[in-house]
Design an enzyme around this catalytic site. Structure first.
Site, PDB file in Angstrom:
ATOM      1  N   ARG A 101       0.948  -1.308   0.187  1.00 26.85           N
ATOM      2  CA  ARG A 101       0.042   0.319  -0.273  1.00 26.85           C
ATOM      3  C   ARG A 101       0.893   1.339   0.298  1.00 26.85           C
ATOM      4  O   ARG A 101       1.426   1.338   0.449  1.00 26.85           O
ATOM      5  CB  ARG A 101      -0.676   0.033   0.962  1.00 26.85           C
ATOM      6  CG  ARG A 101      -1.692  -0.597   1.490  1.00 26.85           C
ATOM      7  CD  ARG A 101      -2.730  -0.099   2.489  1.00 26.85           C
ATOM      8  NE  ARG A 101      -2.664  -0.441   3.234  1.00 26.85           N
ATOM      9  CZ  ARG A 101      -3.312   0.617   4.070  1.00 26.85           C
ATOM     10  NH1 ARG A 101      -4.669  -0.114   4.025  1.00 26.85           N
ATOM     11  NH2 ARG A 101      -3.023   1.703   5.238  1.00 26.85           N
ATOM     12  N   THR A 105      -1.047   7.157  -0.658  1.00 27.04           N
ATOM     13  CA  THR A 105      -2.590   7.206  -1.230  1.00 27.04           C
ATOM     14  C   THR A 105      -3.562   6.219  -0.462  1.00 27.04           C
ATOM     15  O   THR A 105      -4.286   6.089  -1.137  1.00 27.04           O
ATOM     16  CB  THR A 105      -1.984   7.212  -2.835  1.00 27.04           C
ATOM     17  OG1 THR A 105      -1.701   6.090  -2.523  1.00 27.04           O
ATOM     18  CG2 THR A 105      -1.415   7.922  -3.186  1.00 27.04           C
ATOM     19  N   ASP A 197      -0.025  -2.857  12.501  1.00 25.80           N
ATOM     20  CA  ASP A 197       0.408  -4.063  10.494  1.00 25.80           C
ATOM     21  C   ASP A 197       1.001  -4.902  10.334  1.00 25.80           C
ATOM     22  O   ASP A 197       2.131  -5.796  11.378  1.00 25.80           O
ATOM     23  CB  ASP A 197       1.819  -3.210  10.323  1.00 25.80           C
ATOM     24  CG  ASP A 197       2.442  -3.124   9.093  1.00 25.80           C
ATOM     25  OD1 ASP A 197       2.743  -4.213   8.830  1.00 25.80           O
ATOM     26  OD2 ASP A 197       2.529  -1.887   8.373  1.00 25.80           O
ATOM     27  N   ASP A 200       4.643  -6.050   9.613  1.00 21.94           N
ATOM     28  CA  ASP A 200       6.130  -5.968  10.662  1.00 21.94           C
ATOM     29  C   ASP A 200       5.825  -6.954  11.611  1.00 21.94           C
ATOM     30  O   ASP A 200       7.543  -7.411  11.991  1.00 21.94           O
ATOM     31  CB  ASP A 200       5.946  -4.572  11.138  1.00 21.94           C
ATOM     32  CG  ASP A 200       6.750  -3.756  10.390  1.00 21.94           C
ATOM     33  OD1 ASP A 200       6.895  -4.031   8.743  1.00 21.94           O
ATOM     34  OD2 ASP A 200       5.543  -2.087  10.168  1.00 21.94           O
TER      35      ASP A 200
END
Ligand code: PRP
Ligand code: URA
Length: 207
Positions: A101, A105, A197, A200
């Site tokens: 991603r 944006t 995340d 991560d």
């Protein structure tokens, strides 16, 4: 169409994987375990064929999986789900779609695609732990359709109404299986409460 796997064994593991105190080793183990449970449900309608098996006592009429399955993890975080599904269907083929991603944006950026020829007309199981805005999943489905995929099933760990809506609107023929449908997205387009995340946390990185 989507289905929530609201089983106590899945929900128990989900409570631990969400916990900010859960480190990457345990996070990886849990992602694999949850995937196995969710995929077990997601594969309930795949094609089977009747086979005859000679037991020590008599001939039995049994069923075997009759489809060339292609599992497609969305890089990077989808890798954390691969082992779990391959324990269920060890003969599945594996293809890869690389997608991240854009930080600003939040749109998916495709950077890699390697799909086996069996995708054409075959059954594909797309795996990615997070279906947030739905942009990455929708783009990955588009790539699979572009390669001629027959049936496509999506398996994720956590999603939210916004992401489900987008994918279902763009790809009404695809069924999504999830262990959790959370409340919403925050201003950074992270799922709330989510699990942070996923890439991560799986790989022990920070960004
Ligand atoms: C995460 C996740 C999905 C995507 C979901 O990947 O694994 O692919 O974000 O977000 P979306 O539904 O809003 O598109 P990320 O971009 O963080 O890349 P990574 O797997 O390499 O960490
Ligand atoms: N990607 C993640 O890893 N987590 C989210 O909550 C959203 C996108």
């Amino acid at each position: 169409m989507h289905e929530l796997i609201d089983h106590p064994c899945v929900q128990h593991k989900l409570a631990i994987i969400r916990d900010v105190e859960t480190g990457h080793k345990r996070f990886r183990e849990l992602a694999k375990e949850i995937t196995k449970f969710v995929c077990y449900e997601a594969l309930k309608n795949i094609k089977v064929k009747e086979v005859k098996v000679q037991t020590p006592i008599a001939e039995a009429t049994c069923k075997k999986i009759d489809t060339d399955l292609v599992v497609v993890p969305v890089l990077r975080a989808g890798i954390g789900m691969l082992e779990g599904i391959l324990e269920l269907v060890p003969t599945a083929r594996v293809g890869f779609v690389g997608m991240y991603r854009d930080e600003v944006t939040k749109e998916p950026v495709s950077y890699y695609e390697r799909l086996p020829t069996q995708v054409k007309g075959g059954t594909c199981i797309l795996i990615d732990p997070m279906l947030a805005t739905g942009g990455s999943t929708a783009a990955a489905i588009k790539a699979l359709k572009g390669a001629g995929a027959g049936q496509i099933v999506v398996v994720c760990i956590v999603t939210c109404p916004e992401g489900l809506e987008l994918v279902e609107q763009e790809h009404p023929d695809v069924t999504i299986y999830a262990a959790a449908i959370d409340k919403c997205l925050d201003e950074r387009k992270y799922i709330v409460p989510g699990l942070g995340d996923a890439g991560d946390r799986l790989f022990g990185t920070t960004h």
